[in-house]
Design a protein around this motif. Structure first.
Motif, PDB file in Angstrom:
ATOM      1  N   ALA A  42       0.833  -1.201   0.000  1.00 25.29           N
ATOM      2  CA  ALA A  42       0.000   0.000   0.000  1.00 25.29           C
ATOM      3  C   ALA A  42       0.874   1.259   0.000  1.00 25.29           C
ATOM      4  N   PHE A  43       1.864   1.253   0.848  1.00 23.63           N
ATOM      5  CA  PHE A  43       2.740   2.417   0.964  1.00 23.63           C
ATOM      6  C   PHE A  43       3.545   2.623  -0.317  1.00 23.63           C
ATOM      7  N   SER A  45       2.663   1.887  -3.295  1.00 25.00           N
ATOM      8  CA  SER A  45       1.787   2.501  -4.288  1.00 25.00           C
ATOM      9  C   SER A  45       1.756   4.009  -4.121  1.00 25.00           C
ATOM     10  N   VAL A  46       1.655   4.442  -2.892  1.00 27.06           N
ATOM     11  CA  VAL A  46       1.648   5.876  -2.633  1.00 27.06           C
ATOM     12  C   VAL A  46       2.955   6.506  -3.096  1.00 27.06           C
ATOM     13  N   LEU A  47       4.063   5.893  -2.750  1.00 29.79           N
ATOM     14  CA  LEU A  47       5.369   6.422  -3.168  1.00 29.79           C
ATOM     15  C   LEU A  47       5.473   6.515  -4.677  1.00 29.79           C
ATOM     16  N   LEU A  48       4.837   5.546  -5.352  1.00 34.76           N
ATOM     17  CA  LEU A  48       4.938   5.466  -6.803  1.00 34.76           C
ATOM     18  C   LEU A  48       4.016   6.463  -7.501  1.00 34.76           C
ATOM     19  N   ARG A  49       2.855   6.715  -6.942  1.00 37.01           N
ATOM     20  CA  ARG A  49       1.855   7.482  -7.679  1.00 37.01           C
ATOM     21  C   ARG A  49       1.597   8.899  -7.186  1.00 37.01           C
TER      22      ARG A  49
END
Lengths: 182, 182
Positions: A42-43, A45-49
């Motif tokens: 989940a984290f 994904s945040v870093l990526l998007r």
DNA sequence: ACCCATCGGTTCAGCCTTGAACTAAAAGAA
DNA sequence: TTCTTTTAGTTCAAGGCTGAACCGATGGGT
């Protein structure tokens, strides 16, 4: 399933690296448990998007990158709207080569000027022009709104507090030297 | 001081954009309060620096990027170690052009192969080779160790739980469509 | 005064990413 | 069937980032 929690162990072709031949960990790897793994995905994904989303808003509504905004707003908040390149690089969390290029582009657009530091011939002072100030003024509201929409609105007040503490904790490890002067 | 909480209002050259002429927000901007601002700066630092730290570890110890690792480990967890390019792109949170290039490079290095999908001539199937599997096997422990060091070790168990929930909340806004199949 | 090491920035080459144009295959309409 | 549209990927050009080499200025040692 996952290369983080070692469920792969039971998968086809099972062959697990025991004494690390190529990598760094000298002893058996401490795999992530299921909760840690879910959190990491989940984290990640945040870093990526999230950075892309922030860039997109600024790019479309102001024609500048998030990094451009950071540079200009940092200057706008500094005494005399001026900062040495080195200090600016630290505050913007970037290396000097990148900053040099970005400031060069901002200079071409008329938002920043570079002058030699009178007290030290090696240093360069970057200053925000009036046009640059104006640009920040008209860009800030939309950007803040986007930050609020993407990050703060979805979180409760308690979660916000956690996010703060948690981010500081992580940064301490990622960069122990970092002056948290912000 | 800051372009997020509007302390600038009292600064030199005060001129605040009231009816947004250039940006998007139709009404007065909702500035961040002091706590939100502090949180944002801390979190932004993490967004800016953590990805670089992860890349650095993989680059130095395995000669691949974080994205390369994501692609190969995703394949390694898929049935037959094979996935259509489109599905892979979604899971790796990337666009097709980027994925196409990266897979091309991985193919040159002998870790992935591309074959036409027999059931649909438009599709391409990407498969992990035995060498690719081996690469993931020897790279995973060091990478997991780094994730643990940078993200999990600094956090308490309670904070970990918060991070998970909080990341999901943010992702729901950033990309509402995203199948959270991970 | 002179030399040498260091500092602060810039520049350059190589690589990666992004968006637009392009190709080929499949699905749908007439 | 044939024509058109949509889908899946690849390729190309332009621009940005990273690390290495570079250059002038400074400061410390002799």
């Amino acid at each position: 399933m996952g290369w983080y929690n070692r469920a792969m162990e039971t998968s086809a072709n099972t062959k697990v690296p025991d004494p690390g031949a190529g990598g760094s960990p000298p002893s058996a790897p401490r795999w992530l448990n299921e909760e840690e793994r879910a959190t990491w995905f989940a984290f990640a994904s945040v870093l990526l998007r999230l950075p892309g989303a922030l860039d997109a808003q600024l790019q479309h509504q102001a024609g500048i990158s998030h990094f451009d905004y950071i540079v200009m707003s940092t200057l706008s908040e500094s005494p005399g709207r001026t900062l040495r390149m080195g200090s600016l690089a630290v505050m913007a969390e970037s290396g000097l080569p990148r900053l040099s290029q970005v400031v060069g582009r901002l200079e071409k657009r008329g938002w920043v000027t570079r002058t030699a530091d009178p007290t030290d011939g090696r240093s360069t002072l970057a200053s925000l022009t009036d046009e640059g100030w104006e640009k920040v003024v008209e860009t800030a509201p939309g950007h803040v709104e986007e930050v609020r929409r993407l990050v703060f609105d979805p979180l409760t007040k308690a979660q916000l507090k956690r996010l703060n503490e948690l981010s500081r904790r992580i940064m301490i490890t990622v960069d122990p030297e970092d002056r948290c002067l912000r």
